[in-house]
Design a protein around this motif. Structure first.
Motif, PDB file in Angstrom:
ATOM      1  N   LEU A   6       0.845  -1.203   0.000  1.00 39.28           N
ATOM      2  CA  LEU A   6       0.000   0.000   0.000  1.00 39.28           C
ATOM      3  C   LEU A   6       0.879   1.251   0.000  1.00 39.28           C
ATOM      4  O   LEU A   6       0.658   2.186  -0.783  1.00 39.28           O
ATOM      5  N   GLN A   7       1.906   1.247   0.857  1.00 46.39           N
ATOM      6  CA  GLN A   7       2.774   2.429   0.948  1.00 46.39           C
ATOM      7  C   GLN A   7       3.494   2.686  -0.375  1.00 46.39           C
ATOM      8  O   GLN A   7       3.597   3.831  -0.819  1.00 46.39           O
ATOM      9  N   GLU A   8       3.961   1.616  -1.019  1.00 46.43           N
ATOM     10  CA  GLU A   8       4.684   1.787  -2.290  1.00 46.43           C
ATOM     11  C   GLU A   8       3.737   2.255  -3.404  1.00 46.43           C
ATOM     12  O   GLU A   8       4.086   3.134  -4.206  1.00 46.43           O
ATOM     13  N   THR A   9       2.540   1.689  -3.456  1.00 52.49           N
ATOM     14  CA  THR A   9       1.571   2.128  -4.480  1.00 52.49           C
ATOM     15  C   THR A   9       1.205   3.597  -4.273  1.00 52.49           C
ATOM     16  O   THR A   9       1.137   4.370  -5.244  1.00 52.49           O
ATOM     17  N   LEU A  10       1.003   3.992  -3.014  1.00 55.27           N
ATOM     18  CA  LEU A  10       0.656   5.392  -2.752  1.00 55.27           C
ATOM     19  C   LEU A  10       1.844   6.309  -3.051  1.00 55.27           C
ATOM     20  O   LEU A  10       1.658   7.449  -3.481  1.00 55.27           O
ATOM     21  N   ARG A  11       3.045   5.798  -2.850  1.00 58.59           N
ATOM     22  CA  ARG A  11       4.224   6.596  -3.207  1.00 58.59           C
ATOM     23  C   ARG A  11       4.230   6.848  -4.730  1.00 58.59           C
ATOM     24  O   ARG A  11       4.379   7.963  -5.186  1.00 58.59           O
ATOM     25  N   ARG A  12       4.023   5.801  -5.492  1.00 58.13           N
ATOM     26  CA  ARG A  12       4.044   5.966  -6.942  1.00 58.13           C
ATOM     27  C   ARG A  12       2.872   6.828  -7.424  1.00 58.13           C
ATOM     28  O   ARG A  12       2.971   7.562  -8.393  1.00 58.13           O
ATOM     29  N   THR A  13       1.760   6.721  -6.716  1.00 54.79           N
ATOM     30  CA  THR A  13       0.555   7.447  -7.148  1.00 54.79           C
ATOM     31  C   THR A  13       0.608   8.926  -6.767  1.00 54.79           C
ATOM     32  O   THR A  13       0.216   9.793  -7.564  1.00 54.79           O
ATOM     33  N   TYR A  14       1.084   9.214  -5.564  1.00 58.88           N
ATOM     34  CA  TYR A  14       0.910  10.575  -5.020  1.00 58.88           C
ATOM     35  C   TYR A  14       2.184  11.281  -4.577  1.00 58.88           C
ATOM     36  O   TYR A  14       2.089  12.451  -4.186  1.00 58.88           O
TER      37      TYR A  14
ATOM     38  N   ALA B  75      -8.628  -0.201   2.248  1.00 65.40           N
ATOM     39  CA  ALA B  75      -7.377   0.194   1.587  1.00 65.40           C
ATOM     40  C   ALA B  75      -7.373  -0.203   0.115  1.00 65.40           C
ATOM     41  O   ALA B  75      -6.693   0.425  -0.705  1.00 65.40           O
ATOM     42  N   ALA B  76      -8.144  -1.240  -0.224  1.00 65.67           N
ATOM     43  CA  ALA B  76      -8.124  -1.767  -1.593  1.00 65.67           C
ATOM     44  C   ALA B  76      -8.583  -0.746  -2.625  1.00 65.67           C
ATOM     45  O   ALA B  76      -8.260  -0.859  -3.809  1.00 65.67           O
ATOM     46  N   ARG B  77      -9.300   0.276  -2.168  1.00 67.80           N
ATOM     47  CA  ARG B  77      -9.716   1.329  -3.086  1.00 67.80           C
ATOM     48  C   ARG B  77      -8.499   2.023  -3.718  1.00 67.80           C
ATOM     49  O   ARG B  77      -8.592   2.617  -4.785  1.00 67.80           O
ATOM     50  N   TYR B  78      -7.360   1.937  -3.047  1.00 68.37           N
ATOM     51  CA  TYR B  78      -6.145   2.594  -3.534  1.00 68.37           C
ATOM     52  C   TYR B  78      -5.158   1.640  -4.208  1.00 68.37           C
ATOM     53  O   TYR B  78      -4.100   2.061  -4.647  1.00 68.37           O
ATOM     54  N   CYS B  85      -9.047   9.062 -10.677  1.00 73.29           N
ATOM     55  CA  CYS B  85      -8.684   9.062 -12.108  1.00 73.29           C
ATOM     56  C   CYS B  85      -8.193   7.690 -12.570  1.00 73.29           C
ATOM     57  O   CYS B  85      -8.052   7.463 -13.781  1.00 73.29           O
ATOM     58  N   GLY B  86      -7.883   6.802 -11.622  1.00 77.10           N
ATOM     59  CA  GLY B  86      -7.425   5.462 -11.990  1.00 77.10           C
ATOM     60  C   GLY B  86      -5.987   5.397 -12.474  1.00 77.10           C
ATOM     61  O   GLY B  86      -5.546   4.348 -12.964  1.00 77.10           O
ATOM     62  N   ASP B  96      -5.059  18.071  -4.940  1.00 76.53           N
ATOM     63  CA  ASP B  96      -5.510  17.477  -3.690  1.00 76.53           C
ATOM     64  C   ASP B  96      -6.606  16.450  -3.862  1.00 76.53           C
ATOM     65  O   ASP B  96      -7.118  15.911  -2.882  1.00 76.53           O
ATOM     66  N   GLU B  97      -6.986  16.154  -5.087  1.00 77.94           N
ATOM     67  CA  GLU B  97      -8.011  15.131  -5.278  1.00 77.94           C
ATOM     68  C   GLU B  97      -7.425  13.756  -5.034  1.00 77.94           C
ATOM     69  O   GLU B  97      -6.260  13.508  -5.216  1.00 77.94           O
TER      70      GLU B  97
END
Lengths: 98, 98
Positions: A6-14, B75-78, B85-86, B96-97
């Protein structure tokens, strides 16, 4: 899902957006989501409640990314039960310790 | 560590105490830990910072246990990037979205 994943995906995403916004503004966003969670707790809508839990977790994780904290390592303090007494269930003398 | 594993361990460790304290008092505890995280962000002590991230996550998870929310599903939503935006990285028009 793994916490590290989760942390790595959120890093790449945001991460780029998180870094541009900065730690203080990201903290403020997290607390805004904590407020939305408070409101969701008051209402009888399980899907919205799940949504708000996900958002708080996601912003907490963004904040960890910004401050170089490994959230899985942070969570590992709890993986063998109560970090204070070491027991499952917790056997601390007062109910709010952990 | 798996999010589901953390939630289950915290359930076995604290559920009885969490239930006795109740949702509102557990929410208050979580926000107290958010305050401690705010203070840790101000100081230059990486171990304390990691500690406070762990505590916020643990109280958030206790709250999920009390309200029958599956934190891994939340958490799976992320897990596939930005839920709005996917995309990875997020390509939403405003920063900030999510």
């Amino acid at each position: 899902m793994e916490i590290a994943e989760l942390q790595e995906t959120l890093r790449r995403t945001y991460y780029r957006r998180d870094a541009g916004r900065g730690t203080d503004a990201t903290f403020r966003w997290m607390t805004e989501e904590v407020g939305e969670l408070a409101r969701a707790l008051r209402r009888d809508d399980p899907r919205n409640l799940e949504h708000e839990f996900g958002d708080v977790l996601a912003w907490l994780t963004s904040l960890a990314n910004l401050t170089d904290v490994d959230l899985a390592r942070a969570a590992a303090r709890y993986e063998n039960g109560c970090p204070k007494c070491g027991e499952i269930p917790c056997a601390c003398p007062t109910a709010d310790e952990r």
